[in-house]
Design an enzyme around this catalytic site. Structure first.
Site, PDB file in Angstrom:
ATOM      1  N   SER A 126       0.820  -1.223   0.000  1.00  0.00           N
ATOM      2  CA  SER A 126       0.000   0.000   0.000  1.00  0.00           C
ATOM      3  C   SER A 126       0.848   1.265   0.000  1.00  0.00           C
ATOM      4  O   SER A 126       0.335   2.342  -0.327  1.00  0.00           O
ATOM      5  CB  SER A 126      -0.929   0.016   1.219  1.00  0.00           C
ATOM      6  N   THR A 158      -1.544   4.477   2.989  1.00  0.00           N
ATOM      7  CA  THR A 158      -2.300   5.160   1.926  1.00  0.00           C
ATOM      8  C   THR A 158      -2.425   6.664   2.179  1.00  0.00           C
ATOM      9  O   THR A 158      -1.967   7.467   1.351  1.00  0.00           O
ATOM     10  CB  THR A 158      -3.674   4.492   1.727  1.00  0.00           C
TER      11      THR A 158
HETATM   12 MG    MG Z   1      -4.439   1.782   3.252  1.00  0.00          MG
HETATM   13 ZN    ZN Z   2      -2.705  -5.090   2.712  1.00  0.00          ZN
END
Ligand code: MG
Ligand code: ZN
Length: 363
Positions: free
Chosen positions: A77, A130
């Protein structure tokens, strides 16, 4: 003489036309990322709901993106977040830095510098990979105390999610909540504290790290409500427009756990936030909404057969190929002004580049 005047007029009109065409046609971007949300996750929710249309299905243009990172065909991510945030492929675990570990600016940072209001919303800690990719620059995603410091130093209007552990219970003893207040932020630890807040700088830190999953009791009002609140505050903070990233962070956890119930609940929750964004675009011309994932998690497949799945069952067996991430192409759902740019097959990095162009941040 008449001819010269007319020529001048034509030139002036042409100049005007040139300067007009430089005016970005997109005013606001709402970028929604379902962490771990591949096409099988979306299809699975659709069939569990007896094909009752998801908000995502209102998309006007559909695309596909390739998520591989610079050092692995299966991304994490951090690398995919950095690709989506900055337009640079990088190595797994990198946050806002390129393969040489040099910081690269995110669309959010470029937008903020150009006078847009910006923010991030998540259902995991805001220091997680993220959202961090849109705010921080660190060689590794695991430096979450440093990522929290990057939030303190960042020029940003709003962030909502978990993370008190990295802001208030730090190894260096600093209380970043107090430091954020000193910088003019309204700091909340409960969404209700934001009820009367309609503008200004806002930091909402609602859990030590991850917020609870829907299954653990997170309110179904949280993500759609935080989305609506973010759109309200960011709209009021800048006349120019805004950029916001909203993450359905925990679809990924359902994939890692090979737990279809969790995938279902978290994807539906995310789709409810997509509905808020699409409705906003309907009433706010110049708004672009882009919905996609950072990678698929679980190698989910939907095959015929019986299962002990506890949701209404239609003879489908949910099989997982891995407890990690997979390399399948990911869907892109685009809606509103400029949505046509997101049809076709593209790199994850193209999404950031297109957004930067649409906001007039790059040539
Ligand atoms: Mg994430
Ligand atoms: Zn993951």
């Amino acid at each position: 003489m008449k001819k010269i005047v007319r020529t001048l007029f034509v030139c002036a009109t042409a100049l005007l036309a040139v300067s007009c065409s430089n005016e970005p046609k997109v005013k606001n971007i709402i970028f929604l990322i379902g962490d771990g949300m591949g096409l099988a996750q979306v299809s699975g929710v659709s069939l569990i709901n007896n094909w009752e249309p998801l908000a995502m299905e209102r998309a006007e243009y559909i695309g596909l993106q390739k998520s591989y990172s610079a050092n692995n065909r299966v991304t994490d991510s951090a690398a995919s977040g950095t690709a989506l945030a900055t337009g640079h492929k990088t190595y797994n675990s990198a946050i806002g830095v390129d393969v040489d570990k040099n910081p690269v600016p995110s669309t959010r940072e470029l937008a903020q510098a150009a006078g847009y209001a910006t923010g991030v919303v998540a259902t995991y800690s805001v220091t997680n990979a993220t959202p961090a990719s849109f705010v921080a620059h660190e060689e590794t995603r695991y430096a979450e105390d440093n990522i929290a410091l990057d939030y303190l130093e960042a020029d940003i209007d709003l962030f909502i999610g978990g993370g008190t552990r990295f802001f208030m219970e730090r190894r260096d003893g600093r209380n970043l909540a107090e430091e954020l207040k000193a910088k003019g932020f309204t700091v909340a630890t409960d969404m209700a504290e934001l009820d009367g807040v309609t503008e200004g700088k806002v930091a909402a830190l609602l859990a030590p790290n991850a917020m609870p999953t829907i299954g653990q009791g997170r309110s179904k009002d949280y993500l759609p409500g935080a989305t609506a609140k973010a759109l309200e505050i960011l709209s009021n903070n800048s006349k120019k427009g805004f950029f916001v990233m909203i993450e359905g962070s925990q679809i990924d956890g359902g994939g890692h756990d090979n737990n279809m119930v969790k995938i279902y609940e978290e994807t539906v929750d995310f789709d409810n936030a997509v509905k808020v964004a699409f409705d906003f675009a309907d009433t706010h011309p110049g708004t672009l909404v882009v919905v996609t994932a950072d990678h698929e998690t679980g190698g989910l497949s939907l095959v015929s057969g019986k299962t002990d799945f506890t949701l209404p069952e239609q003879g489908v067996k949910y099989e997982f190929g891995t407890t990690g991430h997979s390399a399948t192409w990911l869907p892109i759902y685009a809606y509103g002004e400029g949505a046509e740019e997101f049809s076709g097959v593209m790199e994850n990095t193209d999404i950031a580049k297109k957004m930067q162009k649409l906001l007039g941040l790059v040539e």
